[in-house]
Write an enzyme that holds these catalytic residues in place. Structure first.
Site, mmCIF file in Angstrom:
data_model
loop_
_atom_site.group_PDB
_atom_site.id
_atom_site.type_symbol
_atom_site.label_atom_id
_atom_site.label_comp_id
_atom_site.label_asym_id
_atom_site.label_seq_id
_atom_site.Cartn_x
_atom_site.Cartn_y
_atom_site.Cartn_z
ATOM 1 N N GLY A 245 0.777 -1.234 0.000
ATOM 2 C CA GLY A 245 0.000 0.000 0.000
ATOM 3 C C GLY A 245 0.806 1.281 0.000
ATOM 4 O O GLY A 245 0.227 2.371 0.094
ATOM 5 N N PRO A 288 4.700 -4.856 -1.274
ATOM 6 C CA PRO A 288 4.485 -3.719 -2.160
ATOM 7 C C PRO A 288 4.210 -4.173 -3.595
ATOM 8 O O PRO A 288 4.871 -5.085 -4.095
ATOM 9 C CB PRO A 288 5.812 -2.957 -2.088
ATOM 10 C CG PRO A 288 6.816 -3.921 -1.538
ATOM 11 C CD PRO A 288 6.109 -5.116 -0.989
ATOM 12 N N GLY A 289 3.234 -3.560 -4.225
ATOM 13 C CA GLY A 289 2.961 -3.832 -5.636
ATOM 14 C C GLY A 289 3.182 -2.559 -6.425
ATOM 15 O O GLY A 289 4.165 -2.398 -7.156
ATOM 16 N N ARG A 327 -7.809 2.634 -15.209
ATOM 17 C CA ARG A 327 -7.863 3.345 -13.925
ATOM 18 C C ARG A 327 -8.546 4.717 -14.000
ATOM 19 O O ARG A 327 -9.331 5.051 -13.113
ATOM 20 C CB ARG A 327 -6.468 3.453 -13.310
ATOM 21 C CG ARG A 327 -5.871 2.082 -12.939
ATOM 22 C CD ARG A 327 -4.557 2.182 -12.196
ATOM 23 N NE ARG A 327 -4.711 2.708 -10.848
ATOM 24 C CZ ARG A 327 -4.394 3.930 -10.471
ATOM 25 N NH1 ARG A 327 -3.857 4.779 -11.328
ATOM 26 N NH2 ARG A 327 -4.588 4.321 -9.238
ATOM 27 N N CYS A 358 -15.071 2.800 -27.359
ATOM 28 C CA CYS A 358 -16.419 3.346 -27.558
ATOM 29 C C CYS A 358 -17.158 3.554 -26.249
ATOM 30 O O CYS A 358 -18.144 2.875 -25.954
ATOM 31 C CB CYS A 358 -17.210 2.441 -28.480
ATOM 32 S SG CYS A 358 -16.443 2.341 -30.099
ATOM 33 N N TYR A 387 -1.271 -1.791 -12.145
ATOM 34 C CA TYR A 387 -2.714 -1.921 -12.362
ATOM 35 C C TYR A 387 -3.152 -1.319 -13.699
ATOM 36 O O TYR A 387 -4.279 -0.844 -13.839
ATOM 37 C CB TYR A 387 -3.502 -1.313 -11.185
ATOM 38 C CG TYR A 387 -3.058 -1.885 -9.854
ATOM 39 C CD1 TYR A 387 -3.395 -3.190 -9.503
ATOM 40 C CD2 TYR A 387 -2.256 -1.156 -8.982
ATOM 41 C CE1 TYR A 387 -2.957 -3.736 -8.312
ATOM 42 C CE2 TYR A 387 -1.812 -1.705 -7.780
ATOM 43 C CZ TYR A 387 -2.171 -2.991 -7.447
ATOM 44 O OH TYR A 387 -1.736 -3.530 -6.268
HETATM 45 C C1 LIG Z 1 -3.098 -5.339 -3.569
HETATM 46 C C2 LIG Z 1 -2.419 -5.886 -2.381
HETATM 47 C C3 LIG Z 1 -1.110 -5.520 -2.093
HETATM 48 C C4 LIG Z 1 -0.359 -4.504 -2.909
HETATM 49 O O1 LIG Z 1 -0.849 -3.225 -2.729
HETATM 50 P P1 LIG Z 1 -0.080 -1.982 -3.391
HETATM 51 O O2 LIG Z 1 -0.944 -0.830 -3.078
HETATM 52 O O3 LIG Z 1 -0.005 -2.261 -4.858
HETATM 53 O O4 LIG Z 1 1.262 -1.924 -2.763
HETATM 54 C C5 LIG Z 1 -0.490 -6.111 -1.025
HETATM 55 N N1 LIG Z 1 -1.128 -7.017 -0.253
HETATM 56 C C6 LIG Z 1 -2.398 -7.396 -0.492
HETATM 57 C C7 LIG Z 1 -3.032 -8.399 0.377
HETATM 58 C C8 LIG Z 1 -3.086 -6.842 -1.556
HETATM 59 O O5 LIG Z 1 -4.357 -7.205 -1.784
#
Ligand SMILES: *Cc1c(COP(=O)(O)O)cnc(C)c1O
Length: 430
Positions: A245, A288-289, A327, A358, A387
């Site tokens: 997050g 982290p993603g 997004r 469209c 994303y």
């Molecule tokens: C989506 C998610 C993440 C990654 O969140 P980011 O905002 O992309 O860092 C980490 N843990 C869980 C369980 C998630 O669902």
């Protein structure tokens, strides 16, 4: 901190390569990742753990962007990965990612997915609910095996970009609620199941979080919970997974603390908590993603048509849109974009950057200041790595873009552009 770099002839560069050249070579729409940025971010997180002597695992949340090549980069950086479906597990394994370094998340994992995960040797199941506990027990019995488990708990803290809320009654589709005793019940059931190795707990409080306050509340609650469990129920966690997050900069209006500094503050808080208790810190996992792939991703588009409406801001259309980045349409996400050539020229107008799909809602950017543009110009949308491609669709039967990894002035195609034949191949005659 700028969202892009330029070379000495004033072209936007990605991984040392000119965006215009990349667009010419691979066509548009094109998704390009600067791999050095991805590596640097993973290493910056790892360094925060090392600097404090805390055992830590960085587990890349691969739903942000999943393909074979990204799992290979993550593996090269000795990080783990989170997966949320059988398809992500299959992709990671096809990439040669070690199954033991995968953690499987989800609020409705199917029996087939759990079976697949167990048979392929996925390292950790993040257990989400009582139904899943039954399914997992069944799968482990049928396969006569055991597995490591973390319990996903909902700490009653949910964080948003610029604020956090603390809810008494946790309202989330994910995880076991702490306050009502669900988490305790799940812990006791897992503790008494000989096929389940309960290693610790997990929580994830939100996404695109800029402030440390929510995280501090979260870790306080989690540490309290674990202290209670170790005193009353002889359960000692050796893993505490605090989720992902960490927020990123999408536009110049955003001014986040660097993600690794946010992590540093959370780790400092954990050290304070555990030294008060006089106990060692368990291994801390983070997930982290967005912060790993978001800033490293760039969407390259070619400008096509233009519509001028008297008294209103013009529409400038590009060859991609909601099919490769939903997004903006899905949740009004803001982005910035610049021309690939001479991105620093002063703007002469503010346009609406329209996609080609469209839907009237297919506007990529609502207020985009631009210099004079013409058909054929290449535009670079910034910080689109998270994303975007992972939510791409074939809406309007548009093929999904190609993806290129750029590093040290070398480019490599890592996902081919979809063809019409690719899209039609699963269709059957009637
Ligand atoms: C989506 C998610 C993440 C990654 O969140 P980011 O905002 O992309 O860092 C980490 N843990 C869980 C369980 C998630 O669902």
């Amino acid at each position: 901190m700028s969202l892009y770099t330029v070379n000495n002839v004033n072209q936007v560069t990605i991984g040392g390569l000119s965006a215009t050249q990349l667009a010419r070579q691979y066509g548009t729409p094109l998704q390009v990742f600067d791999v050095t940025m991805i590596r640097n971010q993973i290493q910056a997180f790892q360094k925060e753990f090392e600097d404090r002597g805390i055992r830590g695992i960085v587990s890349y949340a691969s739903k942000a962007f999943s393909c074979k090549a990204i799992y290979q980069v993550v593996k090269q950086e000795h990080a783990h990965s989170d997966v949320v479906s059988g398809g992500e597990i299959a992709t990671a394994l096809a990439a040669g990612f070690p199954s033991t370094s995968l953690s499987f998340h989800g609020n409705n994992k199917s029996l087939a997915e759990l079976n697949f995960a167990v048979q392929k040797g996925v390292g950790t199941i993040i257990l989400d609910n009582f139904h899943e506990l039954e399914l997992l027990d069944q799968v482990l019995n049928e396969n006569n095996t055991q597995i490591d488990v973390l319990l996903r708990v909902t700490p009653g803290v949910s964080a948003h970009t610029h604020s956090y809320i603390q809810t008494g009654q946790t309202d989330s589709k994910f995880g076991f609620d702490i306050d009502s005793g669900q988490a305790l019940k799940a812990m006791r059931l897992s503790q008494n199941n000989p096929r389940i190795h309960l290693r610790g707990i997990h929580a994830h409080i939100g996404s695109q979080i800029f402030e440390v306050t929510g995280f501090k509340l979260e870790v306080k609650k989690l540490v309290n919970l674990l202290t209670n469990w170790s005193q009353k129920y002889q359960f000692t966690a050796d893993i505490l997974n605090i989720g992902g997050g960490f927020g990123i900069k999408y536009t110049h209006a955003d001014d986040p603390l660097a993600p690794e500094l946010l992590l540093g503050e959370i780790l400092d808080e954990l050290q304070v908590q555990y030294s008060k208790l006089g106990q060692p810190i368990p291994t801390i996992w983070i997930e982290p993603g967005r912060s790993i792939v978001g800033p490293a991703g760039f969407s390259l588009y070619t400008i096509g048509s233009r519509k001028d409406v008297p008294g209103l801001s013009p529409y400038v259309a590009v060859d991609g849109g909601m099919g490769d980045n939903i997004r903006p349409a899905l949740y009004q996400a803001d982005y910035e974009a610049v021309l690939a050539e001479n991105p620093n020229q002063p703007p002469i107008e503010t346009v609406r950057l329209a996609g080609k799909f469209c839907e009237s809602g297919d506007i990529l950017i609502n207020h985009l200041p631009l210099p004079t543009t013409k058909t054929g110009d290449v535009l670079v949308m910034l910080a689109t790595g998270a994303y975007g491609y992972s939510m791409a669709s074939n809406y309007n039967r548009n093929p999904r873009p190609a993806v290129v990894f750029a590093e040290n002035s070398q480019a490599q195609l890592v996902i081919q552009r979809e063809t019409y034949a690719d899209m039609i191949q699963n269709d059957l005659d009637y």
